[in-house]
Design an enzyme around this catalytic site. Structure first.
Site, PDB file in Angstrom:
ATOM      1  N   HIS A 266       0.787  -1.357  -0.041  1.00  0.00           N
ATOM      2  CA  HIS A 266       0.041  -0.121   0.112  1.00  0.00           C
ATOM      3  C   HIS A 266       0.780   1.400   0.089  1.00  0.00           C
ATOM      4  O   HIS A 266       2.098   1.327   0.084  1.00  0.00           O
ATOM      5  CB  HIS A 266      -0.915   0.116   1.090  1.00  0.00           C
ATOM      6  CG  HIS A 266      -1.925  -1.097   0.995  1.00  0.00           C
ATOM      7  ND1 HIS A 266      -3.157  -0.894   0.365  1.00  0.00           N
ATOM      8  CD2 HIS A 266      -1.933  -2.409   1.427  1.00  0.00           C
ATOM      9  CE1 HIS A 266      -3.803  -2.229   0.440  1.00  0.00           C
ATOM     10  NE2 HIS A 266      -3.138  -2.991   1.166  1.00  0.00           N
ATOM     11  N   HIS A 267       0.075   2.487  -0.383  1.00  0.00           N
ATOM     12  CA  HIS A 267       0.689   3.639  -0.347  1.00  0.00           C
ATOM     13  C   HIS A 267       0.797   4.493   0.957  1.00  0.00           C
ATOM     14  O   HIS A 267      -0.267   4.222   1.520  1.00  0.00           O
ATOM     15  CB  HIS A 267       0.264   4.501  -1.351  1.00  0.00           C
ATOM     16  CG  HIS A 267       1.178   5.659  -1.801  1.00  0.00           C
ATOM     17  ND1 HIS A 267       1.118   6.671  -1.146  1.00  0.00           N
ATOM     18  CD2 HIS A 267       1.855   6.073  -2.918  1.00  0.00           C
ATOM     19  CE1 HIS A 267       2.047   7.664  -1.793  1.00  0.00           C
ATOM     20  NE2 HIS A 267       2.182   7.347  -2.684  1.00  0.00           N
ATOM     21  N   PRO A 268       1.581   5.015   1.496  1.00  0.00           N
ATOM     22  CA  PRO A 268       1.491   5.686   2.709  1.00  0.00           C
ATOM     23  C   PRO A 268       0.609   7.017   2.773  1.00  0.00           C
ATOM     24  O   PRO A 268       0.244   7.411   3.961  1.00  0.00           O
ATOM     25  CB  PRO A 268       2.987   6.268   3.196  1.00  0.00           C
ATOM     26  CG  PRO A 268       3.793   6.363   1.907  1.00  0.00           C
ATOM     27  CD  PRO A 268       3.024   5.063   1.112  1.00  0.00           C
ATOM     28  N   ASN A 269       0.618   7.733   1.598  1.00  0.00           N
ATOM     29  CA  ASN A 269      -0.550   8.791   1.456  1.00  0.00           C
ATOM     30  C   ASN A 269      -1.418   8.913   0.519  1.00  0.00           C
ATOM     31  O   ASN A 269      -1.930   9.864   0.391  1.00  0.00           O
ATOM     32  CB  ASN A 269       0.531   9.918   1.287  1.00  0.00           C
ATOM     33  CG  ASN A 269       1.809  10.088   2.216  1.00  0.00           C
ATOM     34  OD1 ASN A 269       1.543  10.230   3.373  1.00  0.00           O
ATOM     35  ND2 ASN A 269       3.095  10.063   1.681  1.00  0.00           N
ATOM     36  N   PHE A 273      -4.728   2.303  -2.554  1.00  0.00           N
ATOM     37  CA  PHE A 273      -3.492   2.115  -3.584  1.00  0.00           C
ATOM     38  C   PHE A 273      -2.885   1.191  -3.127  1.00  0.00           C
ATOM     39  O   PHE A 273      -2.025   1.305  -2.311  1.00  0.00           O
ATOM     40  CB  PHE A 273      -3.061   3.603  -3.445  1.00  0.00           C
ATOM     41  CG  PHE A 273      -2.099   4.120  -4.506  1.00  0.00           C
ATOM     42  CD1 PHE A 273      -2.419   5.115  -5.394  1.00  0.00           C
ATOM     43  CD2 PHE A 273      -0.734   3.639  -4.812  1.00  0.00           C
ATOM     44  CE1 PHE A 273      -1.966   5.466  -6.540  1.00  0.00           C
ATOM     45  CE2 PHE A 273       0.007   3.947  -5.783  1.00  0.00           C
ATOM     46  CZ  PHE A 273      -0.772   4.762  -7.017  1.00  0.00           C
TER      47      PHE A 273
END
Length: 415
Positions: A266-269, A273
């Site tokens: 996953h994407h941190p921001n 995603f």
């Protein structure tokens, strides 16, 4: 297993050409069968002479791109052992190293003992446009083949040095392999699942990123040479290249000293995603803005998600990422990956199956983009750079046997 000359003290081993460019958009039908004698099929770097004193991956990857684009690349290897990667698997049925064959295709091989005959490399460099080496800092100077010495004789020479930590700093003399750099750069700390240990990336990103930066730096230096009339000494570190690829993880720490944690795919921001479980496997979905989330929610059959204040805006979705993931996977569990991908693609939501390597190599896009080619009878990954009016052949020259071109090169250069 990738390296930048860890054995520092035991090396194994005037053309006016500026880097060209193409303003046209790439065509759908690249040309085949490049020929140095035919301007219509010669690569954009035809006429460029590159001396390649690199081995294993970072440096050879950079010079492979140059060779693919038409440069003449003379690979200098130790007479007894050659490039270490000649002995790295996987191996073809005839015993050739696929590892070596990929990053050394289209090059010429010259065997030279640098300790006994450094003057032979100096003779090559006197007529070369580019020299690339990946010994530890200081080794080439001790051999009399450093940038200052060779550029004094050929001021137009673009001399590129690739090493683990670069020519400066307290770690400049330390040996480095890809995994060492991935660990020290922090990349491993953010790779893997939250509950698991740090893991190395599935690809040699430290080597490959350094190789790409080396290629780009050499091209920039050739443009500079065309403007200013002189070459330069390029210093590329695998460590620097990997730190530059930390992207949002580095930015998070620089912003407020927050140390990022592993969050899997996953994407941190940005959310959602990453990879999500469906009934029979995982799919990747990337929803990069609020409008796209509206489309995604509708494709899931749950348009109300886009009106939920916990999920309506990306900042809220990121803050509630674990909750959102659970909601999405509960919905995805009702159907197969194939059916969900069909719905998401119809809704123009960026998505993909999680392919294995075989599926990726047989994907229709891989074939359409000529990302599977043949070199010397071996099937290999293709060339990424597509340029209108220049060849992108599906059959390319083989990697050389050790000293395969030695006699001809010695005669040509008079040593």
């Amino acid at each position: 297993m990738t390296a930048v000359h860890p054995d520092a003290d035991h090396p194994r081993d005037e053309q006016n050409v500026s880097a060209p460019g193409a303003s046209d958009a790439p065509t759908d039908a690249p040309t085949d069968a490049p020929s140095a004698d035919d301007p219509s099929t010669a690569g954009p770097l035809a006429g460029l002479l590159v001396i390649d004193l690199t081995r294993v991956l970072a440096g050879p990857f950079a010079t492979m791109i140059m060779a693919d684009l038409g440069a003449r690349v003379i690979k200098v290897e130790h007479p007894a052992t050659g490039d270490d990667s000649r002995r790295y698997g996987p191996f073809a049925a005839d015993g050739r190293s696929m590892y070596f064959a990929r990053v050394n295709r289209g090059k010429q091989s010259l065997a030279v003992d640098l300790k006994k005959h450094p003057e032979q490399v100096a003779a090559l460099a006197a007529r070369a446009d580019v020299l690339v080496e990946n010994f530890r800092p200081g080794v080439m100077d001790r051999l009399g083949l450093g940038a200052q010495a060779l550029r004094a004789r050929n001021p137009r020479l673009v001399y590129a040095s690739v090493s683990g930590y670069g020519a400066t700093g307290p770690r400049s003399g330390e040996p480095a392999y890809d995994a060492v750099i991935q660990a020290r750069s922090g990349l491993m700390s953010v790779t893997g699942e939250p509950e698991g240990p740090p893991v190395k990336s599935g690809a040699s990103v430290s080597d490959l990123s350094a190789g790409v930066y080396t290629f780009g730096a050499v091209m920039a230096a050739l443009v500079g040479r065309g403007i200013h009339g002189r070459g330069t000494h390029i210093d590329i570190a695998m460590f620097d290249a990997t730190v530059s690829f930390l992207e949002g993880n580095a930015l998070a720490w620089l912003a407020d000293r927050t140390v990022p944690n592993r969050i899997g795919s996953h994407h941190p921001n940005i959310a959602p995603f990453g990879a999500f479980a469906a009934a029979d496997g995982q799919i990747v979905v990337c929803v990069g803005n609020d409008a796209l989330f509206v489309s995604f929610a509708a494709a899931l059959g749950a348009p109300e998600l886009a009106q939920n204040p916990q999920f309506a805006q990306n900042a809220n979705r990121s803050a509630n990422r674990l909750l959102l993931t659970a909601v999405i996977e509960e919905l995805l569990a009702a159907d197969t990956c194939a059916n969900w991908l069909a719905r998401l693609e119809a809704a123009k939501v960026p998505c993909a199956p999680v392919n294995d390597i075989g599926q990726a190599m047989t994907d229709v896009q891989t074939q359409a983009r000529r990302m599977r080619i043949t070199a010397g009878g071996l099937e290999l990954p293709g060339q990424v750079v597509k340029m209108a009016g220049y060849p992108d052949p599906v059959e390319r020259p083989a990697a050389p046997e050790l000293d395969e071109h030695g006699a001809a090169i010695r005669a040509e250069f008079g040593f």
